[in-house]
Every structure is written in C-alpha cells, then in structure tokens.
Write a protein that holds these residues in place. Structure first.
Motif, PDB file in Angstrom:
ATOM      1  N   LEU A   1      -1.171 -18.036   4.536  1.00 10.17           N
ATOM      2  CA  LEU A   1      -1.751 -18.945   3.557  1.00 10.17           C
ATOM      3  C   LEU A   1      -1.257 -20.348   3.899  1.00 10.17           C
ATOM      4  CD1 LEU A   1      -1.301 -16.918   0.213  1.00 10.17           C
ATOM      5  CD2 LEU A   1      -3.264 -16.939   1.769  1.00 10.17           C
ATOM      6  N   ILE A   2      -2.127 -21.156   4.445  1.00  9.54           N
ATOM      7  CA  ILE A   2      -1.754 -22.441   5.022  1.00  9.54           C
ATOM      8  C   ILE A   2      -1.133 -23.379   4.001  1.00  9.54           C
ATOM      9  CG2 ILE A   2      -2.585 -24.497   6.236  1.00  9.54           C
ATOM     10  CD1 ILE A   2      -2.646 -21.987   7.951  1.00  9.54           C
ATOM     11  N   GLU A   3      -1.844 -23.651   2.917  1.00  9.58           N
ATOM     12  CA  GLU A   3      -1.363 -24.632   1.946  1.00  9.58           C
ATOM     13  C   GLU A   3      -0.182 -24.135   1.136  1.00  9.58           C
ATOM     14  OE1 GLU A   3      -4.769 -25.784  -0.304  1.00  9.58           O
ATOM     15  OE2 GLU A   3      -5.610 -27.002   1.317  1.00  9.58           O
ATOM     16  N   GLU A   4       0.024 -22.821   1.112  1.00  9.23           N
ATOM     17  CA  GLU A   4       1.177 -22.248   0.419  1.00  9.23           C
ATOM     18  C   GLU A   4       2.389 -22.143   1.343  1.00  9.23           C
ATOM     19  OE1 GLU A   4       1.193 -21.483  -2.789  1.00  9.23           O
ATOM     20  OE2 GLU A   4      -0.937 -21.883  -3.115  1.00  9.23           O
ATOM     21  N   ASP A   5       2.199 -22.424   2.630  1.00  8.80           N
ATOM     22  CA  ASP A   5       3.250 -22.291   3.633  1.00  8.80           C
ATOM     23  C   ASP A   5       3.827 -20.871   3.655  1.00  8.80           C
ATOM     24  OD1 ASP A   5       4.885 -23.187   5.721  1.00  8.80           O
ATOM     25  OD2 ASP A   5       6.481 -23.837   4.370  1.00  8.80           O
ATOM     26  N   ILE A   6       2.926 -19.891   3.649  1.00  8.43           N
ATOM     27  CA  ILE A   6       3.306 -18.481   3.618  1.00  8.43           C
ATOM     28  C   ILE A   6       2.846 -17.791   4.893  1.00  8.43           C
ATOM     29  CG2 ILE A   6       2.845 -16.253   2.499  1.00  8.43           C
ATOM     30  CD1 ILE A   6       2.645 -17.781  -0.166  1.00  8.43           C
ATOM     31  N   VAL A   7       3.772 -17.132   5.564  1.00  6.49           N
ATOM     32  CA  VAL A   7       3.465 -16.265   6.700  1.00  6.49           C
ATOM     33  C   VAL A   7       4.259 -14.980   6.496  1.00  6.49           C
ATOM     34  CG1 VAL A   7       3.533 -15.934   9.184  1.00  6.49           C
ATOM     35  CG2 VAL A   7       3.046 -18.204   8.257  1.00  6.49           C
ATOM     36  N   ASP A   8       3.575 -13.865   6.297  1.00  4.62           N
ATOM     37  CA  ASP A   8       4.236 -12.592   5.992  1.00  4.62           C
ATOM     38  C   ASP A   8       3.721 -11.480   6.892  1.00  4.62           C
ATOM     39  OD1 ASP A   8       5.772 -13.574   3.907  1.00  4.62           O
ATOM     40  OD2 ASP A   8       4.322 -13.046   2.358  1.00  4.62           O
ATOM     41  N   ASP A   9       4.567 -10.483   7.062  1.00  2.34           N
ATOM     42  CA  ASP A   9       4.154  -9.213   7.667  1.00  2.34           C
ATOM     43  C   ASP A   9       4.861  -8.131   6.865  1.00  2.34           C
ATOM     44  OD1 ASP A   9       3.485  -7.018   9.148  1.00  2.34           O
ATOM     45  OD2 ASP A   9       4.207  -7.783  11.065  1.00  2.34           O
ATOM     46  N   ASP A  10       4.227  -7.712   5.775  1.00  2.94           N
ATOM     47  CA  ASP A  10       4.884  -6.860   4.793  1.00  2.94           C
ATOM     48  C   ASP A  10       4.397  -5.418   4.846  1.00  2.94           C
ATOM     49  OD1 ASP A  10       6.366  -8.950   3.798  1.00  2.94           O
ATOM     50  OD2 ASP A  10       4.988  -9.394   2.146  1.00  2.94           O
ATOM     51  N   CYS A  11       5.277  -4.528   4.417  1.00  2.00           N
ATOM     52  CA  CYS A  11       4.913  -3.128   4.237  1.00  2.00           C
ATOM     53  C   CYS A  11       4.206  -2.948   2.893  1.00  2.00           C
ATOM     54  CB  CYS A  11       6.155  -2.240   4.256  1.00  2.00           C
ATOM     55  SG  CYS A  11       6.977  -2.121   5.859  1.00  2.00           S
ATOM     56  N   LEU A  12       3.336  -1.961   2.845  1.00  2.00           N
ATOM     57  CA  LEU A  12       2.759  -1.517   1.593  1.00  2.00           C
ATOM     58  C   LEU A  12       3.630  -0.403   1.034  1.00  2.00           C
ATOM     59  CD1 LEU A  12       0.415  -1.235  -0.501  1.00  2.00           C
ATOM     60  CD2 LEU A  12      -0.619   0.400   1.092  1.00  2.00           C
ATOM     61  N   VAL A  13       4.054  -0.534  -0.210  1.00  2.00           N
ATOM     62  CA  VAL A  13       4.812   0.524  -0.889  1.00  2.00           C
ATOM     63  C   VAL A  13       4.060   0.879  -2.163  1.00  2.00           C
ATOM     64  CG1 VAL A  13       7.052  -0.129   0.077  1.00  2.00           C
ATOM     65  CG2 VAL A  13       6.307  -1.179  -2.045  1.00  2.00           C
ATOM     66  N   TRP A  14       4.042   2.173  -2.515  1.00  2.00           N
ATOM     67  CA  TRP A  14       3.267   2.570  -3.679  1.00  2.00           C
ATOM     68  C   TRP A  14       3.697   3.928  -4.210  1.00  2.00           C
ATOM     69  CZ3 TRP A  14       1.808   3.783   1.185  1.00  2.00           C
ATOM     70  CH2 TRP A  14       1.239   5.039   1.415  1.00  2.00           C
ATOM     71  N   GLN A  15       3.243   4.211  -5.419  1.00  2.00           N
ATOM     72  CA  GLN A  15       3.337   5.530  -6.008  1.00  2.00           C
ATOM     73  C   GLN A  15       2.067   5.768  -6.805  1.00  2.00           C
ATOM     74  OE1 GLN A  15       6.391   3.915  -9.376  1.00  2.00           O
ATOM     75  NE2 GLN A  15       6.555   6.064  -8.929  1.00  2.00           N
ATOM     76  N   THR A  16       1.686   7.017  -6.949  1.00  2.00           N
ATOM     77  CA  THR A  16       0.476   7.346  -7.696  1.00  2.00           C
ATOM     78  C   THR A  16       0.753   7.300  -9.194  1.00  2.00           C
ATOM     79  OG1 THR A  16       0.929   9.715  -7.804  1.00  2.00           O
ATOM     80  CG2 THR A  16      -0.194   8.903  -5.817  1.00  2.00           C
ATOM     81  N   GLY A  17      -0.333   7.282  -9.953  1.00  2.00           N
ATOM     82  CA  GLY A  17      -0.184   7.302 -11.395  1.00  2.00           C
ATOM     83  C   GLY A  17       0.515   8.545 -11.893  1.00  2.00           C
ATOM     84  N   GLU A  18       0.248   9.676 -11.263  1.00  2.00           N
ATOM     85  CA  GLU A  18       0.912  10.920 -11.667  1.00  2.00           C
ATOM     86  C   GLU A  18       2.399  10.869 -11.353  1.00  2.00           C
ATOM     87  OE1 GLU A  18      -0.165  13.380 -13.490  1.00  2.00           O
ATOM     88  OE2 GLU A  18      -2.099  12.370 -13.696  1.00  2.00           O
ATOM     89  N   GLU A  19       2.760  10.253 -10.228  1.00  6.16           N
ATOM     90  CA  GLU A  19       4.178  10.114  -9.888  1.00  6.16           C
ATOM     91  C   GLU A  19       4.874   9.169 -10.865  1.00  6.16           C
ATOM     92  OE1 GLU A  19       3.768  10.881  -5.067  1.00  6.16           O
ATOM     93  OE2 GLU A  19       3.509   8.856  -5.899  1.00  6.16           O
ATOM     94  N   LEU A  20       4.170   8.127 -11.273  1.00  2.31           N
ATOM     95  CA  LEU A  20       4.730   7.203 -12.265  1.00  2.31           C
ATOM     96  C   LEU A  20       4.919   7.913 -13.601  1.00  2.31           C
ATOM     97  CD1 LEU A  20       5.565   4.357 -13.163  1.00  2.31           C
ATOM     98  CD2 LEU A  20       3.141   3.868 -13.582  1.00  2.31           C
ATOM     99  N   LYS A  21       3.929   8.674 -14.020  1.00  3.77           N
ATOM    100  CA  LYS A  21       4.040   9.424 -15.268  1.00  3.77           C
ATOM    101  C   LYS A  21       5.217  10.394 -15.224  1.00  3.77           C
ATOM    102  CE  LYS A  21       1.550  12.618 -18.300  1.00  3.77           C
ATOM    103  NZ  LYS A  21       0.279  13.336 -18.568  1.00  3.77           N
ATOM    104  N   SER A  22       5.364  11.091 -14.103  1.00  4.56           N
ATOM    105  CA  SER A  22       6.467  12.040 -13.964  1.00  4.56           C
ATOM    106  C   SER A  22       7.814  11.342 -14.047  1.00  4.56           C
ATOM    107  CB  SER A  22       6.341  12.777 -12.626  1.00  4.56           C
ATOM    108  OG  SER A  22       7.413  13.667 -12.440  1.00  4.56           O
ATOM    109  N   LEU A  23       7.893  10.137 -13.457  1.00  8.66           N
ATOM    110  CA  LEU A  23       9.139   9.374 -13.501  1.00  8.66           C
ATOM    111  C   LEU A  23       9.479   8.971 -14.927  1.00  8.66           C
ATOM    112  CD1 LEU A  23      11.389   7.802 -11.881  1.00  8.66           C
ATOM    113  CD2 LEU A  23       9.849   5.833 -12.037  1.00  8.66           C
ATOM    114  N   VAL A  24       8.507   8.364 -15.614  1.00  4.65           N
ATOM    115  CA  VAL A  24       8.769   7.812 -16.952  1.00  4.65           C
ATOM    116  C   VAL A  24       8.906   8.920 -18.005  1.00  4.65           C
ATOM    117  CG1 VAL A  24       7.870   6.336 -18.791  1.00  4.65           C
ATOM    118  CG2 VAL A  24       7.609   5.651 -16.394  1.00  4.65           C
TER     119      VAL A  24
END
Length: 232
Positions: free
Chosen positions: A199-222
C-alpha cells in the motif's frame, strides 16, 4: 456458523481473561466508535499506524460490525490495543476480498493508490466465506510483553467476536516470524502467503501468514471452556 451464543458460557469465558488482566494491573474495556479508537492509537507512543481497514476515513465500520479492546494500567496509560471487524463474504471469499483490496478500503477505486496490490496464495483463503470476523491492529506495550498478555487479548477478542457474531470463520494476517515463534494464540490453522501486500500511501509492505479457526472451533473454545490461559 449457525446457532446462538450461550450468554452464560460466554460470560464465564470472558471472566477468565478479564480477571487475568486485572491480576496484572490492567483494566480492560470494549469500544465501538472507531473514530475514538483511531484517536487513541494516534496518541499512543510506539504504536504503529492503524491499518486502513480499521480507519473510518478509509473503511467505515457499520454499527454492530466492529469493536475494539483497550487496556489501561493503574495510571490510565494505554497498555493494550486490538480491533476486530466483521466482513460479509456470503458472495465472495477472503482471497478475493484481499486481492480486490476491499479488506482495506471500502472503495478501492477512490482510496487505493494505482500501484497498490495484494496477492493471496494461501489455498484455504478461498474457503473462508460467510460471516468472517477479522482481528488485527494488536499492540502490547513493551514492558508487558512476554507476560501472557497476547493470550489474554486473544481470549477477549474471541469471546466478544463469538458473542456478537457467532461467525463462520475468525481470521487474521500475521507476520511469519511470529507464527514461527509460536506466539500467535488461538488459531487452529495457518498458511503462508496470506497477504503479500503493498500500500503505497500507507507505506506498508507485508508478507503475512493467514491464520484462522472455523466457527465450530471458536464455539468449542468459548462454550467448552478451553481457556487459552491454560493451554498454548
């Protein structure tokens, strides 16, 4: 994710993290006005600039579709920050939303620089659809790092996300070195190439991983009481 959050279970889950923060001398609050959030982040020393997806000047968040967490110490100095928002990807997926730059800008044609770009090569990003809760902009003050505050933030953000939205997926984009160090908590899955971003005007250069959990995994956690405080 279908179903309604059990308010009693959510309350019990949240209390674990609120109490853990209090034991460390941190008072936690939840906010919904993102103009106020940006004002706080801008006034917080050492906190980097908030990404445009949490700034109303670039990506307004409708009422009920976002929240932020603030932690202050006994002197009312800012100690913790994190933000979350909901994306409706019922007719799209997270990969498309990233590559169109709509994750970051409500109107990329108006606000994005013509050289801005985002590439997503994480295969599972195309499967992340429906109600997608996105967490980001986490900041922990340096003197509090390495004391379990990231687990506390992760738990609080999950509890509120589940209570407000019961999403189909909960995800984030995280620097690879943090994933490799094992200091990213609460996500069941991760893949490299989640966001190769410029993002040029934001001065952002990233190479990030995607991390996630499913809704069922979230429900099980909470609702299952599997507190992140107790398990990595």
């Amino acid at each position: 994710m279908k179903g309604i959050a059990n308010p009693l279970q959510v309350s019990r889950f949240m209390q674990v993290y609120d109490a853990a923060a209090a034991r460390k001398g941190i008072k936690v609050s939840i906010g919904f006005n993102f103009d106020e959030y940006v004002a706080i982040t801008r006034a917080t020393p050492t906190k980097g600039r908030t990404y445009p997806n949490f700034r109303p000047d670039r990506s307004p968040i409708k009422s009920g579709e976002g929240f932020w967490i603030l932690g202050v110490d006994k002197n009312d100095n800012v100690a913790l920050l994190e933000a979350a928002r909901l994306y409706d990807l019922s007719h799209s997926n997270f990969a498309e939303h990233l590559q169109s730059l709509k994750v970051f800008f409500a109107d990329p044609a108006l606000h994005a620089h013509h050289q801005d770009c985002c590439t997503c090569i994480a295969p599972s990003a195309k499967k992340i659809t429906g109600k997608v809760a996105y967490l980001g902009d986490r900041w922990v003050r340096r003197d509090l790092r390495g004391q379990g505050m990231s687990k506390i933030m992760a738990g609080l953000a999950r509890g509120v996300s589940y209570a407000m939205w019961a999403p189909d997926f909960l995800c984030a984009l995280v620097a690879r070195q943090l994933v490799e160090k094992g200091v990213v908590y609460g996500y069941t899955h991760h893949e490299p190439g989640g966001s190769i971003l410029r993002l040029i005007e934001e001065d952002i250069v990233d190479d990030d991983c995607l991390v996630w959990q499913t809704g069922e995994e979230l429900k099980s956690l909470v609702e299952g009481g599997n507190e992140l405080i107790l398990t990595s």
